[in-house]
Every structure is written in C-alpha cells, then in structure tokens.
Design a protein around this motif. Structure first.
Motif, mmCIF file in Angstrom:
data_model
loop_
_atom_site.group_PDB
_atom_site.id
_atom_site.type_symbol
_atom_site.label_atom_id
_atom_site.label_comp_id
_atom_site.label_asym_id
_atom_site.label_seq_id
_atom_site.Cartn_x
_atom_site.Cartn_y
_atom_site.Cartn_z
ATOM 1 N N HIS A 116 0.838 -1.207 0.000
ATOM 2 C CA HIS A 116 0.000 0.000 0.000
ATOM 3 C C HIS A 116 0.865 1.245 0.000
ATOM 4 N N ILE A 117 0.357 2.242 -0.702
ATOM 5 C CA ILE A 117 1.032 3.531 -0.857
ATOM 6 C C ILE A 117 0.074 4.603 -0.375
ATOM 7 N N GLU A 118 0.588 5.519 0.426
ATOM 8 C CA GLU A 118 -0.289 6.491 1.082
ATOM 9 C C GLU A 118 -0.184 7.876 0.471
ATOM 10 N N ASP A 119 -1.104 8.730 0.918
ATOM 11 C CA ASP A 119 -1.179 10.083 0.353
ATOM 12 C C ASP A 119 -0.670 11.151 1.318
ATOM 13 N N GLN A 120 0.187 10.767 2.237
ATOM 14 C CA GLN A 120 0.788 11.769 3.105
ATOM 15 C C GLN A 120 1.863 12.557 2.366
ATOM 16 N N LEU A 121 2.128 13.724 2.913
ATOM 17 C CA LEU A 121 3.225 14.555 2.426
ATOM 18 C C LEU A 121 4.537 14.021 2.983
ATOM 19 N N ASN A 122 5.567 14.003 2.157
ATOM 20 C CA ASN A 122 6.898 13.625 2.645
ATOM 21 C C ASN A 122 7.508 14.759 3.469
ATOM 22 N N PRO A 123 8.210 14.448 4.580
ATOM 23 C CA PRO A 123 8.325 13.137 5.194
ATOM 24 C C PRO A 123 7.046 12.773 5.950
ATOM 25 N N LYS A 124 6.633 11.530 5.792
ATOM 26 C CA LYS A 124 5.390 11.070 6.410
ATOM 27 C C LYS A 124 5.594 10.797 7.891
ATOM 28 N N ARG A 125 4.494 10.512 8.574
ATOM 29 C CA ARG A 125 4.571 10.125 9.981
ATOM 30 C C ARG A 125 3.535 9.044 10.259
ATOM 31 N N CYS A 126 3.640 8.424 11.408
ATOM 32 C CA CYS A 126 2.685 7.386 11.784
ATOM 33 C C CYS A 126 1.259 7.899 11.593
ATOM 34 N N GLY A 127 0.405 7.051 11.028
ATOM 35 C CA GLY A 127 -0.954 7.464 10.713
ATOM 36 C C GLY A 127 -1.821 7.773 11.904
ATOM 37 N N MET A 159 -2.726 -1.363 -3.207
ATOM 38 C CA MET A 159 -3.689 -0.772 -2.281
ATOM 39 C C MET A 159 -3.319 0.690 -2.043
ATOM 40 N N ALA A 160 -4.309 1.536 -2.029
ATOM 41 C CA ALA A 160 -4.084 2.953 -1.733
ATOM 42 C C ALA A 160 -4.510 3.247 -0.304
ATOM 43 N N ARG A 161 -3.597 3.801 0.461
ATOM 44 C CA ARG A 161 -3.941 4.239 1.813
ATOM 45 C C ARG A 161 -4.198 5.742 1.767
ATOM 46 N N THR A 162 -5.258 6.173 2.435
ATOM 47 C CA THR A 162 -5.503 7.601 2.558
ATOM 48 C C THR A 162 -5.568 8.010 4.022
ATOM 49 N N ASP A 163 -4.880 9.099 4.340
ATOM 50 C CA ASP A 163 -4.847 9.653 5.692
ATOM 51 C C ASP A 163 -5.705 10.900 5.815
ATOM 52 N N VAL A 164 -6.605 11.085 4.878
ATOM 53 C CA VAL A 164 -7.415 12.306 4.841
ATOM 54 C C VAL A 164 -8.340 12.406 6.053
ATOM 55 N N ARG A 165 -8.766 11.265 6.629
ATOM 56 C CA ARG A 165 -9.708 11.308 7.756
ATOM 57 C C ARG A 165 -9.200 12.194 8.889
ATOM 58 N N GLY A 166 -7.916 12.110 9.201
ATOM 59 C CA GLY A 166 -7.369 12.892 10.300
ATOM 60 C C GLY A 166 -7.092 14.336 9.947
#
Length: 303
Positions: A116-127, A159-166
């Motif tokens: 899975h690859i996520e949509d956070q900005l680099n550098p990412k952090r724990c979801g 798989m696409a991970r999205t962290d938009v919920r937070g």
C-alpha cells in the motif's frame, strides 16, 4: 525446510482469490521472518510487514527515515519464509511517481503479494499521530497510477492508503478513496477511522476491498474480527502487536534479571527450545544431512 515452496505469483493469486470470496482476511504483523512462520503455523490468512515496525527495529521513529532498500530487504526475508501472502507498507512510495514505480518493482521482486502507498506529504509520519499532512489529490493519484503502471504481475495487489480522515474528515476521505479507485487502486486502506460506521461508509462508497488497521493506542477503537466483518471490511491488520508483546516480555525479563539474578521464574512464559526447533523445522533439514538433527531435547513430551 529453508524457504517457502509457493512462488510469489501463487501467493498473489491466492490473495486475489481470497479477497474475491468476500472473506475477512486476518494479517498479523510479523516483526521478523520467524514471526511470519509462527503466524502461518497458527493458521492466519496472511502476514503484514509494517513500516512502523521496521523503523522501530532500527531504533528509529516512524517518520519516513527508512529507505526503499531497507524495506525491500526485510520484505524479502519475511515473504520467502512463509507460504502465506505478505502485504507490505510502502509508505509514500519513497519519492515522486518514478520512485513509486521503482518501489513497486523492487517489492514485487522481494516476493510480496501486495503493498500500500499512502497520500501523506513527505516526510510522512505514523498514521495515528496528530499533525499529519496529505498531498493534493492530483499528486496522490499520480502515485497510484505510477504504481499500477509499474507492476509486471497483474495479480500484485496495489492498495491505496488515505490519511485524509485525520485532516479533513470522513466525507473528504470518501471522495479521495473514490478517486484513488478510479486511478487504479485495487483496494483502499482508510487510516484512523473512528467508528464501525465510518468503515462501512467507505466500503459502501468505493466498492472494492478495504483494510482496517487495528493498531493499539491509536485513533481507532480495537474492534473485533466479527464487528469488522459485519461492516464489510476485507482485511484486518494488527501491525505492531507482536512487536509490542515481545518487547513487553523482554522488558519484564530484564527487570527479573535485575531483581532476581536469574530467569527461572519466567521459564513457563518462554517458548520452549522444542517449540522453536519445530517452528524452524530442524527435523526437515535431516532429509539432507543426518548430522544436523541427530539429538534429543530433554523434557519434550511426545505429541
């Protein structure tokens, strides 16, 4: 003996078939290859390879400090040790779309069944930390398109991970998830959902398998397998659980050594030497060399 007898391609087909069946698949996180073999022995459906665990193993925080070569190397070590499909956390793909493409092919070569690859900005952090930032939608879609275009085995699960919920709430999460599916994602990992209703809303909106992350001490309640199955979740992971249990046991052991000078009282809590040897299949190696397994283990009861 040695490594898995199943090919990576067979494991990928297995994962696809199981997902198509509508089952809820259970993937505990393996913090090393031996843990992956234990997960298989206990009858689980697959193995999860967590970026947070890999960072922690290296003594680093989960803030995007690990490299593609470190993740691919560890994934290879774990995936080859089990007949189960392995799903790996590929963070943000380790760079721009061309880097994402290379990440997919490196992990494909490592033998994983999905990533899975996520949509956070680099550098990412724990979801499950505060202060996350996500990239804009075009950037997120470019990552997934690059991943889909780069895979050589069509059964490799992207798989696409999205962290938009937070960051922007549930409605924005659903909109992002739909767009990621349109870009080619085979499944969606909606991170840090706060209720079963949120998982159900995402599942009904996207029409593809979704993953639930049941990590301890995070934003999500620790729902049961039955609860997640009832709202349509397809895969549940417990990414850091085995590492947390192992480190907790190690801490208690060190405390006992300091207090008592011996670990005799903790022997009942330890994996017996016989159980370890069975797990790593000492006896199987005897097929090739009778000098390898030519001993008895004192105190072992016959099955």
């Amino acid at each position: 003996m040695l490594y898995s007898m199943s090919t990576p391609a067979a494991k990928r087909r297995q994962l696809r078939e199981r997902l198509a069946s509508g089952e809820l698949l259970q993937f505990p996180g393996a913090f090393n290859p031996l843990a992956a073999r234990l997960i298989q022995q206990r009858g689980f459906d697959g193995v999860y390879i967590s970026g947070a665990v890999l960072s922690a193993e290296l003594g680093l925080p989960d803030i995007g400090l690990t490299t593609l070569s470190e993740v691919a190397g560890r994934s290879h070590q774990i995936a080859r040790m089990t007949e189960l499909p392995a799903l790996v956390d590929a963070d943000t793909g380790f760079g721009e779309p061309m880097n994402v493409a290379r990440t997919v092919q490196e992990l494909e070569d490592a033998g994983v069944a999905g990533l899975h690859i996520e949509d956070q900005l680099n550098p990412k952090r724990c979801g499950h930390l505060d202060g996350k930032e996500v990239v804009d939608e075009p950037t997120a879609l470019k990552r997934i398109r690059a991943a889909v275009d780069a895979r050589r085995d069509p059964d490799l699960l992207i798989m696409a991970r999205t962290d938009v919920r937070g960051v922007a709430g549930l409605e924005a999460t659903i909109d992002r998830a739909k767009a990621l599916v349109d870009a080619g994602a085979d499944a969606i990992f909606p991170e840090a959902m706060t209720s079963l209703a949120e998982f159900q809303a995402v599942r009904e909106a996207v029409g593809v398998p979704i993953l639930a992350n049941m990590t301890e001490f995070g934003k999500s309640e620790l729902f049961t397998v039955s609860q997640l199955r009832d709202v349509g979740v397809s895969i549940v992971i417990w990414p850091v659980s085995l590492l947390r249990l192992a480190m907790g046991a190690a801490l208690r052991g060190l405390d006992e050594l300091q207090a008592e000078g011996a670990l005799t009282r903790l022997l009942p809590e330890m994996q017996h030497r016989a159980e370890l040897y069975e797990l790593i299949d000492y006896e199987g190696y005897n097929h090739f060399d009778a000098g390898v397994f030519n001993f008895q283990i004192p105190g072992v009861l016959a099955n």
